[in-house]
Design an enzyme around this catalytic site. Structure first.
Site, PDB file in Angstrom:
ATOM      1  N   ASP A   1      38.656  41.055  78.770  1.00  0.00           N
ATOM      2  CA  ASP A   1      38.385  40.346  77.516  1.00  0.00           C
ATOM      3  C   ASP A   1      36.930  39.938  77.445  1.00  0.00           C
ATOM      4  OD1 ASP A   1      40.823  40.573  76.423  1.00  0.00           O
ATOM      5  OD2 ASP A   1      41.501  38.537  76.868  1.00  0.00           O
TER       6      ASP A   1
ATOM      7  N   ASP B   1      49.967  45.105  75.413  1.00  0.00           N
ATOM      8  CA  ASP B   1      49.396  43.935  76.080  1.00  0.00           C
ATOM      9  C   ASP B   1      50.442  43.224  76.949  1.00  0.00           C
ATOM     10  OD1 ASP B   1      47.466  42.036  76.662  1.00  0.00           O
ATOM     11  OD2 ASP B   1      46.975  41.602  74.576  1.00  0.00           O
TER      12      ASP B   1
HETATM   13  C1  DGJ Z   1      44.481  39.857  75.205  1.00  0.00           C
HETATM   14  C2  DGJ Z   1      43.711  41.117  75.017  1.00  0.00           C
HETATM   15  O1  DGJ Z   1      42.972  41.408  76.152  1.00  0.00           O
HETATM   16  C3  DGJ Z   1      42.823  40.996  73.789  1.00  0.00           C
HETATM   17  O2  DGJ Z   1      42.040  42.128  73.637  1.00  0.00           O
HETATM   18  C4  DGJ Z   1      43.691  40.761  72.591  1.00  0.00           C
HETATM   19  O3  DGJ Z   1      44.479  41.894  72.352  1.00  0.00           O
HETATM   20  C5  DGJ Z   1      44.552  39.536  72.801  1.00  0.00           C
HETATM   21  N1  DGJ Z   1      45.288  39.594  74.025  1.00  0.00           N
HETATM   22  C6  DGJ Z   1      45.514  39.355  71.652  1.00  0.00           C
HETATM   23  O4  DGJ Z   1      46.362  38.311  71.846  1.00  0.00           O
END
Ligand code: DGJ
Length: 725
Positions: free
Chosen positions: A523, A455
């Protein structure tokens, strides 16, 4: 195939020709489009402007070229801008010749399995530097790649103020530009802009390719569609410009914002590789880009490997979990046929919310009960085990920062700006890179992880490194070093599947795809929003790269579990819900969905993508079809987002991408929200399926959970199989 003659440079791909002419000090671009026969003479191509008179106060660069600089009486944007220490910023380049090259070297990822490469050489009479421009073709793909390098053989220090990757020039009065722009939670939404005079520009200044403007874009002129992208993850800039003399210039490459690369005598600077293709339709551009990604970007160990159906705990638990809870989810997932459990954010250091812990990549045993034993137990269930990390970040409230504040990207003497309570790391610090490389490789090996979600949750600010001699180099050097680290880590654990993520899909690009075959798309897992996000993503990136999960709380009322599946079932498919708390009926729905996906996995992952009808951004009816390369199998999903069709309209659809001469059986996937009598199948030739308007009855009408008009859209999925000819 690339052919060099005394006069011409003919760059042929499977479908396109880029024809260049050596013309004194310049290289003219005579033609780019469908593939041409070889000929000794292309004098008939209209570059009539070479003899035309222009007002002497006007732009004097009206001949189409592949290379341009400052100081040419030009009003159009230039390809390269160099400056000397005294501030001189104009150049006078002379074309010195073209020759076939045995590849080239670059500190950045570049296309794999290259075909032939030609190298054009230009020298600058002002600075003494040499610029080489490289064009590469591929045996199995219509794309061409291009980039340049500046060699500072001037004996003095120079600055590269700009070095783009691709320049194409055309005679054009107008063009339409399609870009994929958005925000966190709404990435890569299609935008069409008509251009007649002036300059259109998109870019990223955020230190990542960004959700705001993806580097993939298309340009339409007359009857040609061209697609462009970069093998690069940082700041980028794309311009399409039409001058009053009806000349169009397309430029793409590194953003020159916050960039002024100091190049010492004897050093070389290399720009990222750009890729471009020309086709008759948008769909063909997308399919060629997908092929390019899978055959020439993605790690070949994974490019055509079946991707596991996963479950991720993020939306189910956020930070609030224990090892036991994760194990419960994993057990239920196993029962449903899911193949991998991914443990998301919150397993390490003091990470119980998003305010602390980033940088401390060691197990929070109190919370997880011991990651090694959790991973072993999950493996014993017969599931793969995946782990979330965010190595390019650090938090002030972390052991790592307390011990090494210099690991953070920050300007000496200034409190850095935090976003999501975190700071970026200084990727140019070799000690930090070594720490991250060693720690992560050990972690992944010790736990036996099968998958990593990598991430990156904030844009860059406070861009500064105490390890860089000159800060104008930083935005570029960040990625030189980040790519180096990704190479070391991914090569040390060659069987681990990596998925790139950046607050959803804020770094969905070919640079990351080189190391990480999958990308978390957004997300926003709401199936209605995903219709547009995923359509925009598939315009430039292959189906197998696209991370899409069935959520359970991230829905507007009225999107059925079946429509959630119909939208998520592509490429890197999974679930993102607490399946320990859904009812038994839903569990049986999930089981059937997973079984269906696994049965047809190849047609969900390694296929040619066809959009059905107009873009869903513009039309209420649409969908997509994934067709196997041999045209023997396909999955089609049709969407109706016009709730009013409930009353008066029977939606009609046409399939695409099939073989007109094959006889197919079309089988609707049974949905738990449809009466059995409404699930049908039929046989038809490909020509009928692709040319006729097929009446699928009213999609809303029969959905047991949709016809209260609360449903925002209705969907059906079909499996199409060749049964004869
Ligand atoms: C952003 C990601 O897109 C989510 O899926 C998740 O992993 C969060 N970060 C976790 O902090």
């Amino acid at each position: 195939m690339i052919k060099l003659t005394e006069k011409y440079i003919k760059i042929d791909t499977t479908k396109n020709t880029l024809l260049l002419e050596k013309y004194g000090d310049r290289v003219l671009q005579l033609y780019y489009g469908k593939k041409l026969h070889d000929s000794d003479n292309y004098g008939f191509f209209a570059v009539e402007e070479r003899d035309k008179w222009f007002g002497s106060n006007d732009d004097h660069t009206n001949i189409p070229t592949v290379f341009s600089c400052n100081g040419e009486c030009a009003n159009k944007e230039a390809y390269v801008i160099l400056s000397k220490e005294d501030g001189t910023f104009t150049s006078r380049f002379e074309f010195k010749g073209a020759e076939m090259a045995e590849g080239f070297s670059s500190p950045l990822p570049t296309a794999r399995n290259k075909g032939e490469t030609v190298r054009l050489c230009f020298t600058d009479l002002v600075t003494g530097a040499t610029v080489y421009q490289y064009y590469t073709v591929f045996e199995d793909c219509a794309c061409i790649t291009v980039h340049s390098e500046v060699v500072n053989n001037s004996g003095e220090q120079l600055f590269v103020k700009r070095l783009m990757s691709c320049q194409l020039d055309f005679a054009a009065e107008k063009a339409s530009v399609t870009t994929y722009d958005g925000t966190w939670d709404l990435e890569r939404l299609r935008h069409d802009t008509e251009l007649t005079a002036g300059r259109f520009e998109i870019d990223s200044k955020l230190g990542i390719s960004s959700a705001n403007h993806n580097p993939f874009f298309m340009v339409k002129t007359d009857n040609t569609v061209m697609g462009f992208n970069l093998v690069w993850s940082g700041n980028h800039k794309e311009t399409v410009e039409i001058s009053p003399y009806e000349r169009m210039r397309i430029l793409t490459g590194l953003n020159d914002y916050g960039f002024n690369y100091k190049l010492n005598a004897g050093e070389t600077f290399v720009s990222p590789e750009a890729v471009f293709v020309a086709a008759d339709t948008e769909g063909e551009v997308s399919r060629e880009m997908h092929k390019f990604s899978l055959k020439h970007v993605v790690n070949p160990n994974f490019a055509y490997k079946p991707r596991p159906v996963l479950i991720n705990n993020w939306e189910a638990t956020y930070f609030d979990f224990t090892g036991d809870k994760i194990y419960e989810i994993a057990k239920k997932a196993k029962e449903c046929g899911i193949e991998m459990m991914v443990l998301d954010d919150g397993w390490f250091g003091a990470r119980n919310n998003d305010r602390a812990g980033l940088g401390d990549w060691y197990d929070n045993v109190e919370k997880t009960g011991g990651l090694k034993s959790l991973s072993d137990k999950i493996h014993e269930l017969g599931l793969k085990f995946g782990l979330w990390v965010e190595p390019e970040m650090i938090q002030v409230d972390s052991d790592l920062y307390r011990a090494h504040p210099e690991y953070a990207m920050q300007i000496p003497g200034l409190t850095p700006i935090e976003r999501r309570h975190q700071l970026c790391v200084d990727m140019c610090n070799p000690e930090l890179r070594q720490y991250l490389t060693d720690t992560l490789i050990k972690l992944f090996k010790d736990l036996g992880v099968d998958y990593v979600k990598w991430d990156h949750n904030r844009a860059m600010s406070d861009v500064y490194s105490s390890c860089e001699a000159y800060q104008g180099n930083y935005f570029y050097d960040y990625y030189v070093n980040q790519y180096k680290m990704l190479k070391d880590i991914t090569e040390a654990v060659p069987d681990v599947l990596f998925e790139s993520c950046a607050s959803g899909g804020s770094r969905y690009d070919l640079g990351m795809q080189y190391f990480m075959p999958q990308n978390w798309c957004s997300d926003n897992t709401n199936a209605f929003a995903r219709l547009f996000i995923q359509e925009g993503t598939l315009a430039g990136y292959p189906v197998s790269s696209l991370g899409a999960h069935v959520p359970n709380h991230w829905e507007r009322p009225g999107v059925s579990w079946e429509s959630r599946f119909n939208v998520s079932a592509m490429g890197a498919f999974g679930y993102e819900c607490d399946i320990t708390s859904v009812d038994r009926k839903t569990i049986s729905v999930i089981k059937k969905q997973v079984a269906y996906f696994k049965k047809h996995r190849n047609v969900f992952q390694y296929v040619e993508y066809y959009r059905l009808g107009e873009s869903l951004c513009k039309s209420d009816l649409g969908g997509w079809s994934f067709v196997s390369e041999d045209k023997k199998e396909a999955i089609a999903v049709i969407i109706d987002k016009k709730v009013n069709n409930f009353w008066f309209k029977r939606p009609r659809f046409t399939f695409a991408g099939l073989n007109p001469d094959y006889l197919y059986k079309v089988e609707m996937r049974p949905q738990s929200n449809l009466p059995e009598s409404k699930v049908f199948s039929f046989t038809a030739y490909g020509d009928a399926l692709m040319n006729g308007k097929l009446d699928f009855d009213n999609l809303y009408w029969h959905e047991t959970d949709g016809h209260d008009m609360g449903s925002v859209f209705a969907s059906r999925m079909f499996y199409i199989k060749k049964i004869g000819r």
